[in-house]
Structures are given as structure tokens and as C-alpha cells.
Write an enzyme that holds these catalytic residues in place. Structure first.
Site, PDB file in Angstrom:
ATOM      1  N   TYR A  92      -4.353   9.904  -1.302  1.00  0.00           N
ATOM      2  CA  TYR A  92      -2.965  10.056  -0.845  1.00  0.00           C
ATOM      3  C   TYR A  92      -1.931  10.309  -1.940  1.00  0.00           C
ATOM      4  O   TYR A  92      -1.209  11.309  -1.913  1.00  0.00           O
ATOM      5  CB  TYR A  92      -2.557   8.801  -0.073  1.00  0.00           C
TER       6      TYR A  92
ATOM      7  N   CYS B 128      -6.421   9.746   6.427  1.00  0.00           N
ATOM      8  CA  CYS B 128      -6.412   9.500   7.880  1.00  0.00           C
ATOM      9  C   CYS B 128      -5.024   9.804   8.436  1.00  0.00           C
ATOM     10  O   CYS B 128      -4.887  10.591   9.368  1.00  0.00           O
ATOM     11  CB  CYS B 128      -6.819   8.061   8.175  1.00  0.00           C
TER      12      CYS B 128
ATOM     13  N   ASP C 143      -8.648   3.601  12.999  1.00  0.00           N
ATOM     14  CA  ASP C 143      -9.347   2.366  13.331  1.00  0.00           C
ATOM     15  C   ASP C 143      -8.308   1.496  14.020  1.00  0.00           C
ATOM     16  O   ASP C 143      -7.479   0.860  13.373  1.00  0.00           O
ATOM     17  CB  ASP C 143      -9.862   1.733  12.029  1.00  0.00           C
TER      18      ASP C 143
ATOM     19  N   ARG D 218      -5.278  11.698  11.966  1.00  0.00           N
ATOM     20  CA  ARG D 218      -6.477  12.331  12.515  1.00  0.00           C
ATOM     21  C   ARG D 218      -7.499  11.299  12.973  1.00  0.00           C
ATOM     22  O   ARG D 218      -8.281  11.529  13.905  1.00  0.00           O
ATOM     23  CB  ARG D 218      -7.125  13.242  11.467  1.00  0.00           C
TER      24      ARG D 218
ATOM     25  N   GLU E 164       0.830  -1.200   0.000  1.00  0.00           N
ATOM     26  CA  GLU E 164       0.000   0.000   0.000  1.00  0.00           C
ATOM     27  C   GLU E 164       0.867   1.252   0.000  1.00  0.00           C
ATOM     28  O   GLU E 164       0.619   2.199  -0.757  1.00  0.00           O
ATOM     29  CB  GLU E 164      -0.932   0.002   1.200  1.00  0.00           C
TER      30      GLU E 164
ATOM     31  N   TRP F  90      -8.517  -1.487  -0.508  1.00  0.00           N
ATOM     32  CA  TRP F  90      -9.191  -0.265  -0.951  1.00  0.00           C
ATOM     33  C   TRP F  90     -10.391  -0.560  -1.840  1.00  0.00           C
ATOM     34  O   TRP F  90     -11.032   0.371  -2.346  1.00  0.00           O
ATOM     35  CB  TRP F  90      -8.200   0.646  -1.701  1.00  0.00           C
TER      36      TRP F  90
END
Length: 297
Positions: free
Chosen positions: A127, A179, A202, A199, A63, A85
Site C-alpha cells: 500500500y 484489498c 474478510d 476487491r 495502520e 502484518w
């Protein structure tokens, strides 16, 4: 410095014991705890890979490599057998077409049909777009990662060695806003440290992935700048446990932690764009079995 499993478990207990129960966008519900820090010393080769459950570390590294290509389409990921994703474009495809296609068939079509992937595999300006191709508003783009490498080489004491993905204008077009938002770097005695602000985390599924991805990034950047890895400091904002992960969290906490593994690069890549998953070697990883938990979309 506390071990990866001790720090991970301490945050998990804080969420379970003191987290605020919340209704959030997915409808699943969370226990959320605000403001946590974890620190890991990577200078001896050890990396923060949780042992209380098996973490698919290669998927996390793949990733990160995908982010670094600047791609915003899931096709390269799915081709590499990474489906983390897929949920977002699959949900959009089902909603817009009314087709109850399963993930396996959707991913097969993404790989087999380039036009289908171009139409349905896009995630928006997520991203990679922001990291490598940030629109400068003048018709050009800014490669934030290349700038970081240049500064690490030429101005290692700069307080401006960072990149981020929180492009406010582009947020509405993203399948998921970033995130892990800001990566700032600090050089001391030839060692590269990274402060990562996330921010939203999970904690059961995402945090272990993010720790591995950030560690891999540090190894790559350090190598490109002629440095060695130092500390990874992770700051979490809204760190949460989905309510359908509570049973799994207790199972993980019941397990005895095992020693941290070591991650190294076995090849010196020509550039940040030249790394492959085969360049990473993880040794000494002996985790407990995986624990199944569903992703909230």
C-alpha cells in the site's frame, strides 16, 4: 441511514445464508458473497466502528498512518505494538530458514535488530509504496495522496480525485495484493465524501478495520483540504467469511447493537505526514467483548 451494526450484520447474514462455499488460497475455505454496499454519514462525528465485538480502533488508525508514511516494512508497526502484518513475513522467515520461531520472538528481533528487520520485515511494494511512491517509469515517483490533497484544494469538482494501489507490475512482489484498492473523493457543500472499493474483504476481521481506517483517512484529508467529513460509501467485491469464523459470526449476531461512537481530531496537523495516533479521540464507544478469530494467511 441504517446504523453501522445493522449494515455490518446484514452483510454477515447475507454471507451466511447465500454465500458460495469456496476453496481459496489459504486452504481454510470461505463463504463468499459478491457485491455489497454500505453507507455511513460522518458529518455529525459518528464513525462506523462495530459494537457487536470490540474493534481495536487504535490499531486500525495506526495502520492507516503507517500506510501514509509510504513504508513497506513492519518494523514501525511492531515498534508501535501493531502485529497485524507480522504473519506474512513470519511465514516467509520460517519457510526460508526452517526455524520454528514464534511471533513474539520474531517481533522482538524485528524491533531490536535493524538489519534483521531490513532483511525479514519487508512486505514488498504494498500500500504505502503505491500511495506515496508510485514509480513513474521515468526514474521518478508519483505521490498520489499529495495529488489528491492538491486537487481537493484547487479543483474540488474534479472527477479525477482518487488514488489506488493496484499496480499490476508490482503485484508478484507484494506479500499481499491490496484489498482496499481504490479511494475516490467527492466534494459537495464543503463536505468531503469517499467511495472506497475493496476487491476482497474478510468480513469478520478485516471489514471493521477497513471502515475505521477509511474514516480516519477522511478526517485527515478533510482537515488538510479545509473541508468537513461527509459520507463514506464502501463497496465490497468478494466479501467473505472464513469457515473457521462461522461460530464467531453467529455469536456476534446474537448481540444487541449499541450506539455508534464519535471520532475527532484534537489537533490541526501541519501536513498529511504530521498526524500521530494521539491526534485521534474516540468517545462513546461501548462495545461488547472481543471475539477471538484467527487470521488466514
Amino acid at each position: 441511514m441504517a446504523s453501522v451494526d445493522d449494515q455490518y450484520g446484514a452483510i454477515l447474514r447475507a454471507i451466511l445464508e447465500h454465500g458460495d462455499v469456496r476453496t481459496e488460497r489459504t486452504g481454510v475455505g470461505t463463504r463468499s458473497f459478491f457485491g455489497v454496499t454500505a453507507r455511513f454519514d460522518l458529518s455529525n462525528g459518528e464513525v462506523p466502528v462495530v459494537s457487536g465485538k470490540r474493534v481495536a480502533w487504535k490499531l486500525a488508525v495506526k495502520e492507516m498512518l503507517w500506510f501514509l508514511t509510504g513504508s513497506t516494512n513492519i518494523r514501525p508497526l511492531v515498534t508501535s505494538k501493531v502485529g497485524i502484518w507480522t504473519d506474512w513475513p513470519l511465514a516467509r522467515y520460517r519457510a526460508e530458514t526452517g526455524t520454528d520461531i514464534d511471533q513474539t520472538e520474531f517481533e522482538r528481533k524485528i524491533v531490536a535488530d535493524e538489519a534483521f528487520a531490513a532483511r525479514w520485515g519487508e512486505l514488498g511494494p504494498v500500500y504505502g509504496k503505491q500511495w506515496r511512491r508510485w514509480d513513474d517509469g521515468k526514474g521518478g515517483v508519483i505521490d498520489q495522496v499529495a495529488t489528491v490533497i492538491r486537487l481537493l484544494r484547487e479543483a474540488p469538482t474534479s472527477r479525477r480525485i482518487l488514488f489506488h494501489g493496484w499496480n499490476v507490475a508490482d503485484l508478484p512482489e507484494m506479500a499481499l495484493p491490496p484489498c482496499h484498492m481504490v479511494y475516490q473523493f467527492f466534494v459537495r457543500d464543503g463536505k468531503l465524501s469517499c467511495l472506497l472499493f475493496q476487491r476482497s474483504a474478510d468480513h469478520f476481521l478485516g471489514t471493521p478495520f477497513n471502515w475505521v481506517g477509511a474514516s480516519a483517512l477522511m478526517l485527515m484529508l478533510a482537515q488538510q483540504a479545509g473541508l468537513t467529513p461527509g459520507e463514506l460509501i464502501w463497496n465490497g467485491g468478494d466479501v467473505h467469511l472464513y469457515l473457521n469464523h462461522v461460530e464467531q459470526a453467529h455469536e456476534l449476531l446474537s448481540r444487541t447493537p449499541r450506539p455508534a461512537p464519535r471520532l475527532r481530531l484534537i489537533r490541526h496537523a501541519a501536513s498529511i505526514d504530521d498526524y500521530r495516533i494521539e491526534d485521534f479521540e474516540l468517545t462513546g464507544y461501548d462495545p461488547h467483548p472481543a471475539i477471538k478469530a484467527d487470521v488466514a494467511v
